[in-house]
Motif scaffolding. Structure first.
Motif, PDB file in Angstrom:
ATOM      1  N   ASN A 144       0.721  -1.261   0.018  1.00 33.04           N
ATOM      2  CA  ASN A 144      -0.098   0.092  -0.114  1.00 33.04           C
ATOM      3  C   ASN A 144       0.891   1.355   0.173  1.00 33.04           C
ATOM      4  OD1 ASN A 144      -2.619  -1.262   0.035  1.00 33.04           O
ATOM      5  ND2 ASN A 144      -2.019  -2.073   2.081  1.00 33.04           N
ATOM      6  N   VAL A 145       1.916   1.051  -0.703  1.00 28.11           N
ATOM      7  CA  VAL A 145       2.770   2.295  -0.926  1.00 28.11           C
ATOM      8  C   VAL A 145       2.892   2.512  -2.382  1.00 28.11           C
ATOM      9  CG1 VAL A 145       5.142   3.289  -1.101  1.00 28.11           C
ATOM     10  CG2 VAL A 145       4.284   2.119   1.138  1.00 28.11           C
ATOM     11  N   ILE A 146       2.249   3.672  -2.820  1.00 27.51           N
ATOM     12  CA  ILE A 146       2.210   4.298  -4.135  1.00 27.51           C
ATOM     13  C   ILE A 146       2.849   5.425  -4.550  1.00 27.51           C
ATOM     14  CG2 ILE A 146      -0.072   2.644  -4.521  1.00 27.51           C
ATOM     15  CD1 ILE A 146      -1.644   5.361  -4.365  1.00 27.51           C
ATOM     16  N   THR A 147       2.819   5.723  -5.929  1.00 28.49           N
ATOM     17  CA  THR A 147       3.313   7.210  -5.984  1.00 28.49           C
ATOM     18  C   THR A 147       2.284   8.219  -6.460  1.00 28.49           C
ATOM     19  OG1 THR A 147       3.481   6.624  -8.388  1.00 28.49           O
ATOM     20  CG2 THR A 147       5.465   6.179  -7.124  1.00 28.49           C
ATOM     21  N   VAL A 177      -4.263   8.190   5.483  1.00 26.34           N
ATOM     22  CA  VAL A 177      -3.324   8.548   4.221  1.00 26.34           C
ATOM     23  C   VAL A 177      -2.184   9.481   4.782  1.00 26.34           C
ATOM     24  CG1 VAL A 177      -3.303   9.212   1.860  1.00 26.34           C
ATOM     25  CG2 VAL A 177      -5.464   8.106   2.653  1.00 26.34           C
ATOM     26  N   LEU A 178      -1.050   8.960   4.433  1.00 26.15           N
ATOM     27  CA  LEU A 178       0.193   9.941   4.341  1.00 26.15           C
ATOM     28  C   LEU A 178       0.732  10.289   3.042  1.00 26.15           C
ATOM     29  CD1 LEU A 178       2.463  11.101   6.276  1.00 26.15           C
ATOM     30  CD2 LEU A 178       3.639   8.963   6.132  1.00 26.15           C
ATOM     31  N   PHE A 179       0.883  11.501   2.883  1.00 27.24           N
ATOM     32  CA  PHE A 179       1.740  11.906   1.663  1.00 27.24           C
ATOM     33  C   PHE A 179       3.096  12.173   2.150  1.00 27.24           C
ATOM     34  CE2 PHE A 179      -2.507  12.971   0.626  1.00 27.24           C
ATOM     35  CZ  PHE A 179      -2.716  12.656  -0.652  1.00 27.24           C
ATOM     36  N   PHE A 281      -0.567   3.786   8.578  1.00 25.98           N
ATOM     37  CA  PHE A 281      -1.199   4.365   7.789  1.00 25.98           C
ATOM     38  C   PHE A 281      -1.823   3.283   6.862  1.00 25.98           C
ATOM     39  CE2 PHE A 281       1.136   7.980   9.100  1.00 25.98           C
ATOM     40  CZ  PHE A 281       0.056   8.808   9.336  1.00 25.98           C
ATOM     41  N   GLU A 282      -3.071   3.450   6.283  1.00 28.70           N
ATOM     42  CA  GLU A 282      -3.831   2.574   5.548  1.00 28.70           C
ATOM     43  C   GLU A 282      -3.127   2.598   4.132  1.00 28.70           C
ATOM     44  OE1 GLU A 282      -7.818   1.843   5.978  1.00 28.70           O
ATOM     45  OE2 GLU A 282      -7.768   2.200   8.179  1.00 28.70           O
ATOM     46  N   LEU A 283      -2.765   3.879   3.574  1.00 31.77           N
ATOM     47  CA  LEU A 283      -2.103   4.217   2.394  1.00 31.77           C
ATOM     48  C   LEU A 283      -1.077   5.079   2.455  1.00 31.77           C
ATOM     49  CD1 LEU A 283      -2.452   3.756  -0.642  1.00 31.77           C
ATOM     50  CD2 LEU A 283      -4.138   5.568  -0.771  1.00 31.77           C
TER      51      LEU A 283
END
Length: 448
Positions: A144-147, A177-179, A281-283
């Protein structure tokens, strides 16, 4: 895009690449190779061929997060709205040929070369998203780590989830969600440059979209500096904070996966308190830096322009002439010369168009003849001048150095490095100065 395709004065060559380039301002010769689509021009985009295709591949436009058929339209509203075939996936079953009433499918299509003669060139190469190496901040290892680019497609109404925020591992809606900002940028081990605040503003935009979609979602942004510098940018950033987006000044040290629920376990160094925080974090979304296109080196092998340390094309002068390349008649638009926002890209494009139109409207191009000249019989063909020339205006031949007077700007760099003193600038030859010096020593100054 539609206006461009419909304009009778514009020849639009899509799915093509430049494979040859020569000449000079006002007389450039460009070879363009049109890649085979395996469909004819008679295709009307009815898409009757797509449902009958049994072969599948990854949709590149959706960052590989959704499948597509081997015969497909590259993206919604594509111009032209014609299908093309991915021959790496095609199994040549012939179903598409049978389904096409116009008999437009041609599985034996070949590349086509087009030769153009043009007066000026505008480069608008775009950019690529930085792809972190596997394991960097959990990328490629934590599901669940995306760009940021992948999140853009997830939030798009025509994306792989039809605009519904869903995490890749199980398709569930994430409630936290974490940016992570500055991924691959402002970092000496990756890229030292900043992406001109584009990553910051994209995170602000997408965090607002998530909060507007579901106000109960916890959204946080881990940043080094929020560079929201532009018209109404700070107000936009403030609006995100008012929606409840948490901006945390801190660097992310590591991201691991919780095997029980697939959540990302994030370790953040809080720059204000100095503490190391651990939170799930879920995402997690990585705001990756803007990179020069992967094929820019291949293109530049033909153009022979100067590139900066960031890999983008370098302008003639960063302040006094920011839209022209060092080669006359070649102009830079948008992100071809470095990261830019949409507004800056439009301003740059209009500047490039204006600079090109000045040359075209005059009908001729005048240059000063203060150019390097070579005394070829004395040239030792050492090649130092060729290496030193910042405009790549010198080439070596068996008879000696050869100067391209169109590319040469008369800077004199070649003359300063020549060990045999066989290169000089026209109107500033050493022999002329020697006569003046000799006359001064004799007490007589020659009449100019």
């Amino acid at each position: 895009m539609l206006e461009t395709a419909r304009n009778p004065n514009i020849d639009l060559l899509t799915y093509s690449k430049v494979t040859g380039f020569s000449g000079f301002v006002g007389n450039y010769e460009v070879e363009v190779t049109k890649m085979p689509r395996y469909v004819k021009q008679t295709c009307n985009g009815c898409q009757a061929c797509i449902p009958v295709c049994p072969a599948w591949g990854a949709n590149a436009f959706d960052k590989g997060m959704a499948p597509r058929k081997a015969i497909y339209i590259s993206f919604a509203q594509a111009v032209p709205a014609k299908v093309q075939i991915d021959m790496d996936r095609c199994i040549r079953c012939g179903n598409c040929q049978k389904a096409c009433e116009l008999e437009a499918v041609n599985l034996d299509d070949q590349p086509e070369k087009v030769n153009l003669k043009v007066g000026t060139v505008i480069l608008a190469t775009g950019w690529d998203e930085f792809k972190p190496e596997k394991g960097y901040l959990g990328y490629g290892e934590v599901q669940n780590v995306i760009t940021q680019g992948q999140l853009e497609r997830i939030l798009a109404p025509n994306g792989p989830t039809s605009g519904e925020l869903a995490r890749p591992s199980d398709g569930k809606h994430p409630h936290s969600v974490l940016f992570i900002q500055c991924v691959g940028s402002r970092d000496r081990s990756h890229n030292e440059w900043c992406s001109a605040g584009v990553c910051c503003m994209i995170s602000v935009k997408n965090s607002k979209l998530i909060k507007q979609h579901d106000p109960e979602t916890n959204v946080a942004v881990a940043y080094i500096d929020m560079r929201c510098g532009g018209k109404m940018y700070d107000e936009y950033y403030t609006a995100a904070r008012e929606l409840g987006v948490l901006f945390l000044k801190g660097k992310v040290a590591d991201v691991n996966e919780n095997p029980k629920n697939g959540n990302a376990v994030v370790f953040i160094e809080d720059m204000l308190s100095g503490e190391l925080l651990e939170q799930e974090f879920e995402l997690v979304v990585l705001s990756a830096s803007m990179m020069a296109p992967t094929d820019i080196a291949e293109l530049n092998s033909l153009l022979r322009l100067e590139r900066g340390p960031d890999g983008f094309f370098k302008e003639y002068h960063a302040r006094l002439n920011p839209v022209d390349a060092k080669v006359p008649g070649i102009h830079l638009a948008g992100v071809s010369q470095g990261p830019k926002s949409i507004a800056e890209t439009i301003m740059s494009a209009k500047g490039a168009a204006s600079s090109a139109s000045i040359i075209l409207s005059r009908g001729s191009y005048t240059i000063d003849l203060i150019r390097a000249v070579v005394d070829q019989p004395r040239c030792s063909v050492c090649g130092l001048c060729e290496q030193a020339c910042p405009f790549e205006a010198i080439s070596m031949s068996p008879d000696g150095a050869v100067v391209d007077e169109i590319r040469c700007r008369g800077c004199g760099t070649c003359a300063s490095v020549c060990p045999s003193s066989v290169i000089s600038l026209r109107y500033y030859r050493d022999s002329a100065y020697q006569v003046v010096i000799d006359s001064l020593l004799e007490g007589e100054i020659p009449n100019p």
